[in-house]
Structures are given as structure tokens and as C-alpha cells.
Design a protein around this motif. Structure first.
Motif, PDB file in Angstrom:
ATOM      1  N   SER A  54      39.125  15.417 -28.271  1.00  0.00           N
ATOM      2  CA  SER A  54      39.655  16.427 -27.408  1.00  0.00           C
ATOM      3  C   SER A  54      38.574  17.224 -26.759  1.00  0.00           C
ATOM      4  CB  SER A  54      40.887  17.568 -28.278  1.00  0.00           C
ATOM      5  OG  SER A  54      40.135  18.203 -29.007  1.00  0.00           O
ATOM      6  N   GLY A  55      37.199  17.132 -27.187  1.00  0.00           N
ATOM      7  CA  GLY A  55      36.168  17.453 -26.778  1.00  0.00           C
ATOM      8  C   GLY A  55      35.397  18.594 -27.303  1.00  0.00           C
ATOM      9  N   THR A  56      35.924  19.006 -28.381  1.00  0.00           N
ATOM     10  CA  THR A  56      35.410  20.127 -29.066  1.00  0.00           C
ATOM     11  C   THR A  56      33.855  20.390 -29.355  1.00  0.00           C
ATOM     12  OG1 THR A  56      35.871  19.065 -31.372  1.00  0.00           O
ATOM     13  CG2 THR A  56      37.570  20.973 -30.099  1.00  0.00           C
ATOM     14  N   PHE A  57      33.275  19.015 -29.835  1.00  0.00           N
ATOM     15  CA  PHE A  57      31.963  18.946 -30.128  1.00  0.00           C
ATOM     16  C   PHE A  57      31.208  18.510 -29.135  1.00  0.00           C
ATOM     17  CE2 PHE A  57      33.060  19.847 -34.483  1.00  0.00           C
ATOM     18  CZ  PHE A  57      32.166  20.465 -35.032  1.00  0.00           C
ATOM     19  N   VAL A  58      31.778  17.523 -28.083  1.00  0.00           N
ATOM     20  CA  VAL A  58      31.099  16.988 -27.020  1.00  0.00           C
ATOM     21  C   VAL A  58      30.813  18.300 -25.945  1.00  0.00           C
ATOM     22  CG1 VAL A  58      31.477  16.014 -24.719  1.00  0.00           C
ATOM     23  CG2 VAL A  58      32.206  14.986 -26.913  1.00  0.00           C
ATOM     24  N   THR A 115      44.038  24.135 -25.531  1.00  0.00           N
ATOM     25  CA  THR A 115      43.196  23.331 -25.211  1.00  0.00           C
ATOM     26  C   THR A 115      43.643  22.164 -24.227  1.00  0.00           C
ATOM     27  OG1 THR A 115      42.043  23.605 -27.529  1.00  0.00           O
ATOM     28  CG2 THR A 115      41.494  21.556 -25.998  1.00  0.00           C
ATOM     29  N   ALA A 116      44.846  21.648 -24.686  1.00  0.00           N
ATOM     30  CA  ALA A 116      45.450  20.469 -23.567  1.00  0.00           C
ATOM     31  C   ALA A 116      45.642  21.071 -22.249  1.00  0.00           C
ATOM     32  CB  ALA A 116      46.600  20.032 -24.141  1.00  0.00           C
ATOM     33  N   PHE A 117      46.341  22.528 -22.133  1.00  0.00           N
ATOM     34  CA  PHE A 117      46.604  22.980 -21.063  1.00  0.00           C
ATOM     35  C   PHE A 117      45.353  23.238 -20.092  1.00  0.00           C
ATOM     36  CE2 PHE A 117      47.158  26.992 -18.435  1.00  0.00           C
ATOM     37  CZ  PHE A 117      48.316  26.511 -17.681  1.00  0.00           C
ATOM     38  N   THR A 118      44.257  23.608 -20.638  1.00  0.00           N
ATOM     39  CA  THR A 118      43.238  24.145 -19.798  1.00  0.00           C
ATOM     40  C   THR A 118      42.389  22.951 -19.637  1.00  0.00           C
ATOM     41  OG1 THR A 118      42.157  24.495 -22.045  1.00  0.00           O
ATOM     42  CG2 THR A 118      42.687  26.484 -20.733  1.00  0.00           C
ATOM     43  N   ILE A 203      36.602  13.866 -14.114  1.00  0.00           N
ATOM     44  CA  ILE A 203      38.178  13.972 -14.003  1.00  0.00           C
ATOM     45  C   ILE A 203      38.807  13.281 -15.191  1.00  0.00           C
ATOM     46  CG2 ILE A 203      40.063  13.915 -12.651  1.00  0.00           C
ATOM     47  CD1 ILE A 203      38.616  14.132 -10.266  1.00  0.00           C
ATOM     48  N   GLY A 204      38.293  12.138 -15.395  1.00  0.00           N
ATOM     49  CA  GLY A 204      38.901  11.230 -16.470  1.00  0.00           C
ATOM     50  C   GLY A 204      38.502  12.016 -17.828  1.00  0.00           C
ATOM     51  N   VAL A 205      37.265  12.257 -17.943  1.00  0.00           N
ATOM     52  CA  VAL A 205      36.872  12.882 -19.154  1.00  0.00           C
ATOM     53  C   VAL A 205      37.836  14.430 -19.694  1.00  0.00           C
ATOM     54  CG1 VAL A 205      35.097  14.508 -20.082  1.00  0.00           C
ATOM     55  CG2 VAL A 205      34.525  12.557 -19.201  1.00  0.00           C
ATOM     56  N   PHE A 206      38.088  15.181 -18.696  1.00  0.00           N
ATOM     57  CA  PHE A 206      38.991  16.415 -19.146  1.00  0.00           C
ATOM     58  C   PHE A 206      40.184  15.809 -19.178  1.00  0.00           C
ATOM     59  CE2 PHE A 206      35.492  18.757 -18.147  1.00  0.00           C
ATOM     60  CZ  PHE A 206      35.375  19.848 -18.954  1.00  0.00           C
ATOM     61  N   THR A 207      40.747  14.831 -18.644  1.00  0.00           N
ATOM     62  CA  THR A 207      42.109  14.142 -18.712  1.00  0.00           C
ATOM     63  C   THR A 207      42.192  13.417 -20.293  1.00  0.00           C
ATOM     64  OG1 THR A 207      42.425  13.617 -16.583  1.00  0.00           O
ATOM     65  CG2 THR A 207      43.909  12.413 -18.149  1.00  0.00           C
ATOM     66  N   ILE A 208      41.187  13.003 -20.500  1.00  0.00           N
ATOM     67  CA  ILE A 208      41.129  12.488 -22.023  1.00  0.00           C
ATOM     68  C   ILE A 208      41.185  13.564 -23.024  1.00  0.00           C
ATOM     69  CG2 ILE A 208      39.816  11.088 -23.620  1.00  0.00           C
ATOM     70  CD1 ILE A 208      38.566   9.352 -21.561  1.00  0.00           C
ATOM     71  N   PHE A 209      40.328  14.599 -22.597  1.00  0.00           N
ATOM     72  CA  PHE A 209      40.395  15.857 -23.475  1.00  0.00           C
ATOM     73  C   PHE A 209      41.926  16.450 -23.850  1.00  0.00           C
ATOM     74  CE2 PHE A 209      35.837  17.207 -22.808  1.00  0.00           C
ATOM     75  CZ  PHE A 209      35.339  16.077 -23.448  1.00  0.00           C
ATOM     76  N   GLY A 210      42.722  16.520 -22.752  1.00  0.00           N
ATOM     77  CA  GLY A 210      43.914  16.992 -22.583  1.00  0.00           C
ATOM     78  C   GLY A 210      44.922  16.130 -23.262  1.00  0.00           C
ATOM     79  N   ILE A 211      44.740  14.970 -23.037  1.00  0.00           N
ATOM     80  CA  ILE A 211      45.763  14.026 -23.869  1.00  0.00           C
ATOM     81  C   ILE A 211      45.719  14.072 -25.289  1.00  0.00           C
ATOM     82  CG2 ILE A 211      46.629  11.623 -23.874  1.00  0.00           C
ATOM     83  CD1 ILE A 211      45.971  11.385 -21.057  1.00  0.00           C
ATOM     84  N   SER A 212      44.414  14.037 -25.655  1.00  0.00           N
ATOM     85  CA  SER A 212      44.307  14.064 -27.237  1.00  0.00           C
ATOM     86  C   SER A 212      44.621  15.318 -27.708  1.00  0.00           C
ATOM     87  CB  SER A 212      42.667  13.857 -27.399  1.00  0.00           C
ATOM     88  OG  SER A 212      42.110  14.057 -28.701  1.00  0.00           O
TER      89      SER A 212
END
Length: 264
Positions: A54-58, A115-118, A203-212
Motif C-alpha cells: 500500500s506504499g507506506t515505506f515506498v 489510505t485506500a481512499f486517498t 497513476i498505476g502506482v497509486f491505484t496499486i496502493f489503493g487496492i492493497s
């Protein structure tokens, strides 16, 4: 605490001081495969994997690059990275207060859903945005909200779960095993992130973050037991029962008797 201390002394008494290396390894594996250890370790590691995807450490390691991709030349990337770090510090401090007031499950689901929503809002806005002076402000606000939401729950739960879910007799070896895999996952995800970013774009990166993060919220709802105001003995007894998923327990038992062991 008296019962826990008695259990620990019993476990230590069963360990021979002159065990060979092979016997010690066998003992460690046997301990990790015990249901009261294996179940919480499974929950913690699944949580950690979804949290990292979900991108916390990324965001921490690639903040400057991500902000540059999002804002182009219209943002001071390094200043923005400092602002996100200050936001993380602030909301991590807020989380330490919320842990005293809120249930673990509600705080975790709130953090994951936020996190998912944002993340998905950022992805959607980047997809449809037109060149406008307000773009940078809108994206900047939601990026800070993403950092705040992830910091208030997802970032602090890995250490908290090791302390609360693992039984005392296995906290050393179980915690060590957990943090080994956690740091291994961090290494893998941060190393492959540039390749993934090149393939799917920002765009794909934040979509992956949101789905995760959305999957994380579902996982917390389904599997993470409520441990607020529960003793370590009650938590250990819970994992010695047959059920692994918290959601399989009746609503009455989840709310009123979260860790009661029903014996035949």
C-alpha cells in the motif's frame, strides 16, 4: 501475570541446557509451528505484506521522486518530502493517543480505508486532471492525507502486533522471525518499485496502493482479533482455539467475550 510466569518457567524447564544445534533448530521450528505462535505470525506477516504494497515505506524512500512525478517542476520536491515526514511524525504521535481510546480493529480499518481512499483519489485526479493552477494544491492535500492516514495506524501496527499477539515464550524467536521477513519484504518492494513505476506509471502506482490498502482493511476486519484491554494470557488462549478468522466468531462473543476459551 502469575499464570504467564508459571507457563514460562514450565517451558524453560522443558528445554535441556545441553541440546545439540540440530535439537535446538528442531525446537525452534516446533515452537514456530505451534498454533499459538504460527497463527499470529501468519496474521502479522500478511498484514505487513499488504501494508508495504500500500506504499507506506515506498513513500518514505521515494518521496522526492514521487512528488516530482506528480507535480513536475511546480513543486519544491525536497521541501515537500520534509513536509510529508513532519506529517508522519505528527500523526504517529496522534496514533499513540488514539490507541488508548479506540479499539485496535477500528483504528486499523480507519487507517487502511483512509489510505485506500486517498490513494485512489490521487490516481483518479491524475487521470482526469487538466492543466490548472489548483492541481498541485489538490494533489498535495490528498498526498498529505494519505501520509496521515497510513501513519495513524498501518505504520505502527507491525510492532504493536508483535508485542500483543505473540505468546511470551515465543516472543523472542517469533519477533525475530517476523522482523527478518518484514525487512526482507521492504528490500524486495523498494527494489522492484522503480521497475513497477516505469511499467504502470504514477497513476498505476497509486491505484496499486489503493487496492492493497483496501485489501488490508478487509483483512483486518476478517482476521485481526481485538486486543484492547485484554491480557496476554487471554490473547494466547484465543490463538490456541481452532478458529483463525475473527469474523467466524459470533457477534456476541466478539463483543462481550473476545478471548473466552470454551471447553467441552
Amino acid at each position: 501475570m502469575g499464570i504467564l510466569e508459571a507457563r514460562m518457567k514450565t517451558d524453560l524447564a522443558q528445554i535441556a541446557t545441553n541440546m545439540s544445534w540440530l535439537e535446538k533448530m528442531s525446537s525452534v521450528i516446533s515452537t514456530l509451528l505451534d498454533s499459538s505462535v504460527f497463527k499470529p505470525l501468519t496474521i502479522i506477516n500478511i498484514f505487513n505484506i499488504l501494508q508495504l504494497i500500500s506504499g507506506t515505506f515506498v513513500i518514505i524512500f521515494y518521496a522526492v521522486n514521487l512528488i516530482e512525478d506528480i507535480g513536475g517542476g511546480n513543486i519544491n520536491n525536497y521541501l515537500a518530502a520534509v513536509v510529508t515526514a513532519v506529517t508522519r511524525l505528527l500523526f504517529s504521535s496522534v496514533a499513540s493517543i488514539l490507541l488508548l481510546k479506540m479499539s485496535r480493529r477500528y483504528l486499523g480499518m480507519f487507517s487502511a480505508l483512509g489510505t485506500a481512499f486517498t490513494s485512489l483519489i490521487i490516481a483518479g485526479y491524475l487521470l482526469i486532471k487538466e492543466e490548472s493552477p489548483i492541481d498541485i494544491y489538490v494533489i498535495g492535500i490528498f498526498l498529505l492525507l494519505y501520509v496521515a492516514a497510513s501513519s495513524v495506524g498501518l505504520m505502527i501496527f507491525p510492532g504493536l502486533m508483535v508485542a500483543e499477539l505473540l505468546p511470551q515464550r515465543a516472543r523472542g524467536i517469533g519477533g525475530g522471525c517476523n522482523f527478518f521477513f518484514f525487512n526482507l519484504f521492504i528490500f524486495i518492494i523498494t527494489k522492484i518499485f522503480p521497475t513497477v513505476s516505469d511499467l504502470v506509471g504514477i497513476i498505476g502506482v497509486f491505484t496499486i496502493f489503493g487496492i492493497s490498502a483496501l485489501l488490508e482493511a478487509i483483512f483486518i476486519y476478517v482476521a485481526l482479533p481485538e486486543t484492547k484491554n485484554c491480557t496476554l494470557q487471554e490473547i494466547e488462549d484465543y490463538f490456541q482455539q481452532d478458529n483463525l478468522l475473527w469474523i467466524t466468531r459470533s457477534r456476541e462473543r466478539r463483543n462481550n467475550e473476545p478471548f473466552v476459551v470454551h471447553k467441552n
